[in-house]
Design a protein around this motif. Structure first.
Motif, PDB file in Angstrom:
ATOM      1  N   ALA A 110      -7.570   2.859   8.081  1.00 24.91           N
ATOM      2  CA  ALA A 110      -7.936   3.862   7.289  1.00 24.91           C
ATOM      3  C   ALA A 110      -8.647   3.509   6.036  1.00 24.91           C
ATOM      4  O   ALA A 110      -9.244   4.347   5.680  1.00 24.91           O
ATOM      5  CB  ALA A 110      -6.772   4.605   7.177  1.00 24.91           C
ATOM      6  N   ASN A 111      -6.911   2.182   5.510  1.00 21.99           N
ATOM      7  CA  ASN A 111      -7.647   2.348   3.873  1.00 21.99           C
ATOM      8  C   ASN A 111      -7.003   0.289   3.985  1.00 21.99           C
ATOM      9  O   ASN A 111      -7.584  -0.103   2.536  1.00 21.99           O
ATOM     10  CB  ASN A 111      -6.994   3.100   2.758  1.00 21.99           C
ATOM     11  CG  ASN A 111      -5.153   2.069   3.581  1.00 21.99           C
ATOM     12  OD1 ASN A 111      -5.072   0.985   4.247  1.00 21.99           O
ATOM     13  ND2 ASN A 111      -3.977   3.443   3.162  1.00 21.99           N
TER      14      ASN A 111
ATOM     15  N   ASN B 291      -3.904  -1.375   8.108  1.00 20.83           N
ATOM     16  CA  ASN B 291      -3.460   0.475   8.372  1.00 20.83           C
ATOM     17  C   ASN B 291      -6.076   0.546   8.672  1.00 20.83           C
ATOM     18  O   ASN B 291      -6.795  -0.278   7.676  1.00 20.83           O
ATOM     19  CB  ASN B 291      -3.511   1.196   6.856  1.00 20.83           C
ATOM     20  CG  ASN B 291      -3.622   2.351   7.652  1.00 20.83           C
ATOM     21  OD1 ASN B 291      -4.376   2.866   7.592  1.00 20.83           O
ATOM     22  ND2 ASN B 291      -2.074   3.137   6.692  1.00 20.83           N
TER      23      ASN B 291
END
Length: 222
Positions: free
Chosen positions: A6-7, A4
């Motif tokens: 984003a994180n 991921n």
């Protein structure tokens, strides 16, 4: 695995069907999983004999395409030789300008001398790979130690692991040109702008990946 962006969370997609390779638990072999790259919405992978595979992004399963003709890896990475040196290899497998490329080299590192030395065994070369057949076409010699590469706005950047440098890579010749040093203390490109442009972000990410590879190698050198 998928990441991921984003994180940073990692999720398992599925087994590739290729072999494992561990200094402690699983011996390396010709079909041990090596590296992956994406081109045109498809994922490709290589093994230790540098055979090309198609990778199913939904299941992780691989389908053999064919041997590239590039040299294979005939040793356990970081394994120790009788003279006290250990074996290393570098492979950058990436897409740029709508084509699939790879660099490859091998060498030995002698840490028994006061100043550790790296001796190339297979010289570094740049190849273009046909994703339909797997066949690699030699482009030319390149810098030893390229471990990651990425295209940003039409320019291909690569991480030179031994020198901890970001360089540009000429896909027509294999020649590299120095861009900047990597700060080994923090794993980012030195001199980066406070508010980076997208290309700066990509370079920083490339450096972090390459530095992580260097750090992963170190514990096994003892």
């Amino acid at each position: 695995e998928s990441i991921n962006t984003a994180n940073g969370a990692v999720a398992i997609v599925g087994a590739t069907g290729l072999g494992d390779c561990s200094l402690l638990t699983s011996p390396c072999g010709p079909t041990s999983a090596n590296t992956i790259a994406a081109l045109g919405g498809k994922i490709y992978g290589t093994d230790y004999q540098n055979k090309l595979y198609a990778v199913n992004p939904l299941t992780g399963a691989t389908t053999s395409i064919g041997l590239t003709g590039m040299p294979g890896i005939t040793f356990v990475p970081l394994s120790t030789n009788p003279d006290g040196s250990f074996n290393v290899f570098d492979e950058a497998f990436f897409a740029a300008d709508g084509k699939l490329y790879a660099t490859f080299d091998t060498g030995t590192v002698d840490t028994t001398a006061p100043n550790p030395t790296l001796t190339p065994v297979i010289d570094a070369k740049l190849y273009q790979i046909d994703p339909a057949t797997g066949v690699a076409t030699l482009i030319g010699p390149t810098a030893f130690g390229l471990g990651a590469a990425v295209e940003v706005n039409g320019t291909t950047y690569a991480f030179n692991a031994p020198l901890r440098e970001v360089v540009t890579l000429d896909l027509a010749t294999g020649k590299t040109a120095f861009v900047n040093d990597l700060d080994p203390a923090v794993g980012i490109v030195t001199g980066a702008a406070a508010t980076p442009e997208p290309s700066s972000i990509a370079l920083a990410a490339l450096g972090i990946v390459g530095f992580a590879v260097c750090r992963r190698r170190r514990p096994a050198q003892a």
